[in-house]
Write a protein that holds these residues in place. Sequence first.
Motif, PDB file in Angstrom:
ATOM      1  N   ILE A  31      35.963  42.725  51.503  1.00 30.62           N
ATOM      2  CA  ILE A  31      37.414  42.796  51.678  1.00 30.62           C
ATOM      3  C   ILE A  31      38.095  41.692  50.882  1.00 30.62           C
ATOM      4  O   ILE A  31      39.082  41.920  50.174  1.00 30.62           O
ATOM      5  CB  ILE A  31      37.784  42.692  53.179  1.00 30.62           C
ATOM      6  N   TYR A  32      37.551  40.484  50.970  1.00 26.01           N
ATOM      7  CA  TYR A  32      38.143  39.367  50.249  1.00 26.01           C
ATOM      8  C   TYR A  32      38.025  39.570  48.738  1.00 26.01           C
ATOM      9  O   TYR A  32      38.983  39.327  47.995  1.00 26.01           O
ATOM     10  CB  TYR A  32      37.471  38.056  50.649  1.00 26.01           C
ATOM     11  N   ASP A  33      36.869  40.040  48.270  1.00 28.84           N
ATOM     12  CA  ASP A  33      36.682  40.260  46.836  1.00 28.84           C
ATOM     13  C   ASP A  33      37.678  41.273  46.295  1.00 28.84           C
ATOM     14  O   ASP A  33      38.275  41.074  45.228  1.00 28.84           O
ATOM     15  CB  ASP A  33      35.249  40.731  46.561  1.00 28.84           C
ATOM     16  N   ASN A  34      37.875  42.376  47.032  1.00 32.44           N
ATOM     17  CA  ASN A  34      38.824  43.400  46.583  1.00 32.44           C
ATOM     18  C   ASN A  34      40.253  42.867  46.590  1.00 32.44           C
ATOM     19  O   ASN A  34      41.043  43.136  45.679  1.00 32.44           O
ATOM     20  CB  ASN A  34      38.722  44.642  47.463  1.00 32.44           C
ATOM     21  N   GLY A  50      42.630  42.049  35.637  1.00 30.12           N
ATOM     22  CA  GLY A  50      41.469  41.857  36.495  1.00 30.12           C
ATOM     23  C   GLY A  50      40.807  43.145  36.928  1.00 30.12           C
ATOM     24  O   GLY A  50      39.743  43.111  37.553  1.00 30.12           O
ATOM     25  N   ILE A  51      41.422  44.298  36.591  1.00 27.13           N
ATOM     26  CA  ILE A  51      40.913  45.594  37.044  1.00 27.13           C
ATOM     27  C   ILE A  51      40.666  46.496  35.840  1.00 27.13           C
ATOM     28  O   ILE A  51      41.491  46.583  34.930  1.00 27.13           O
ATOM     29  CB  ILE A  51      41.912  46.284  38.002  1.00 27.13           C
ATOM     30  N   ARG A  52      39.525  47.167  35.855  1.00 26.43           N
ATOM     31  CA  ARG A  52      39.227  48.203  34.864  1.00 26.43           C
ATOM     32  C   ARG A  52      39.406  49.569  35.523  1.00 26.43           C
ATOM     33  O   ARG A  52      38.917  49.798  36.632  1.00 26.43           O
ATOM     34  CB  ARG A  52      37.797  48.066  34.336  1.00 26.43           C
ATOM     35  N   ASN A  69      32.870  48.263  46.376  1.00 26.28           N
ATOM     36  CA  ASN A  69      32.910  47.875  44.968  1.00 26.28           C
ATOM     37  C   ASN A  69      34.118  48.388  44.208  1.00 26.28           C
ATOM     38  O   ASN A  69      34.307  48.030  43.048  1.00 26.28           O
ATOM     39  CB  ASN A  69      31.643  48.369  44.251  1.00 26.28           C
ATOM     40  N   GLU A  70      34.946  49.225  44.839  1.00 31.90           N
ATOM     41  CA  GLU A  70      36.038  49.831  44.089  1.00 31.90           C
ATOM     42  C   GLU A  70      37.157  50.234  45.024  1.00 31.90           C
ATOM     43  O   GLU A  70      36.982  50.310  46.244  1.00 31.90           O
ATOM     44  CB  GLU A  70      35.541  51.077  43.328  1.00 31.90           C
ATOM     45  N   GLY A  86      39.583  51.905  40.409  1.00 33.12           N
ATOM     46  CA  GLY A  86      39.769  50.540  39.928  1.00 33.12           C
ATOM     47  C   GLY A  86      38.572  49.671  40.273  1.00 33.12           C
ATOM     48  O   GLY A  86      38.191  49.570  41.443  1.00 33.12           O
ATOM     49  N   TYR A  87      37.953  49.083  39.258  1.00 34.98           N
ATOM     50  CA  TYR A  87      36.824  48.175  39.447  1.00 34.98           C
ATOM     51  C   TYR A  87      37.246  46.756  39.083  1.00 34.98           C
ATOM     52  O   TYR A  87      38.067  46.542  38.189  1.00 34.98           O
ATOM     53  CB  TYR A  87      35.641  48.549  38.525  1.00 34.98           C
ATOM     54  N   GLU A  88      36.648  45.793  39.753  1.00 31.87           N
ATOM     55  CA  GLU A  88      36.892  44.399  39.402  1.00 31.87           C
ATOM     56  C   GLU A  88      36.204  44.084  38.074  1.00 31.87           C
ATOM     57  O   GLU A  88      35.043  44.443  37.857  1.00 31.87           O
ATOM     58  CB  GLU A  88      36.351  43.469  40.479  1.00 31.87           C
TER      59      GLU A  88
END
Length: 412
Positions: A75-78, A88-90, A388-389, A405-407
């Motif tokens: 949750i924090y990473d997203n 920051g997002i692909r 992860n997304e 959206g991926y980090e």
Amino acid sequence: MKLPVEIVERILLKCDGKTLKTAKRVSSEWKEIVNYLSRKTPLWQWCCREEIPDKELVDYLNKYSNLDLEKWQKIYDNWVSWQNVQNGIRYDIISSPVEIPRISYIAVSGNYIAVGSEDGRVRVYSQNWKPFSHSRHKAVKVMKITFIDNTLTNEQCLVIAYPRALVIDYFQKTSNPTILEDIKDHSVYKNYICYEKIRGRISIVKLCFGDGDTKILMEIWFSRIYSPSYPTCLNIWNGVCTLLINNEVQSVNYDPADPPPMLGLNRVAKLRSSLNQISENSYQILRDDIIISLGKADSYAKEEFIEFFILGPNRECSKKLFNTWEVLNSFITCIFVYGNTLVLGVDCGNVYFYHVSCWKYFDIRHYQKKIIVGQHPIISIDVKETENERKFYVASSFRIHEIIGYEVKLDF
């Protein structure tokens, strides 16, 4: 000079989440220390509680069931990665493999995707777009679909809105649907439903799951709004039901753990709109502190305006007004908010992403990402977040697209 591991651990336990993420990139030894603390302490839960605003965290917690230490870190990473929407997002855009005629709404929850059509049909698919169920309770347009999750049994049902009715469809079982007639407007939060009947009665009901196939709608609050005052829109969210009655915002608090006695409405604020030409259903309550409206400054202007009302304590209300035609060169057809992300869909098929750190400083002119998904108006948006997304389901009348959206991983 190399510090003892015990000292490093004590230092890291006092750090915020962004510092911990940076510490993992210092060296393999530091990474192992952070991973050890993540396993042995609720480190990331502390970070989420302290750093993520409560009104954003509510959205994330609703997407995760049976939270453990690892999921708190996800949750924090997203949340951190979506603070930088532009760099920051692909993004990957995938068109759904199914063809559904005359789409009117889309909703996503867990492993299921529900799609409503203008002819009243509701199709439920698995997350891989395999058909799961099909129903048609009314031969009129599906206005809205919402999932209700039973966290105890992992059972789900659908709340399907038609122009004058609500249908609770237990699509995972053979139970008969629950039908509520003469419904003008409604809102759903978890297993609570707030609805307004044609003649002005407003009720909050709780859907209780009993033994076997038993389902009970228990009314926990009601009120009646008499003419000439009438609710413009309503929204139930995180223990608060917010109503806009004419131009006055009122609310009622309910305790999800214990149904309260009959409570009166509390006056929150009075809206003073700058728009003269506002069509029906142009108001939308995003959360219990944000209300928006779409309209025109006068009947002769081509431009469309969007107005944000930010509600504060002590009946305070501030507002922001933007010319959407001037900024986006199109008309807004869909508005969706999730956590710290606002998504706007427009009539030419574009989708705009905004990072909203604070509504007070929000500016519609500063969108972080523009994605072209088609040439038809965007009518519905929903989101599914995994470890992860963050996947947004964007629907027009003819096609559904998945914007994933991926980090962006940084190398150190």
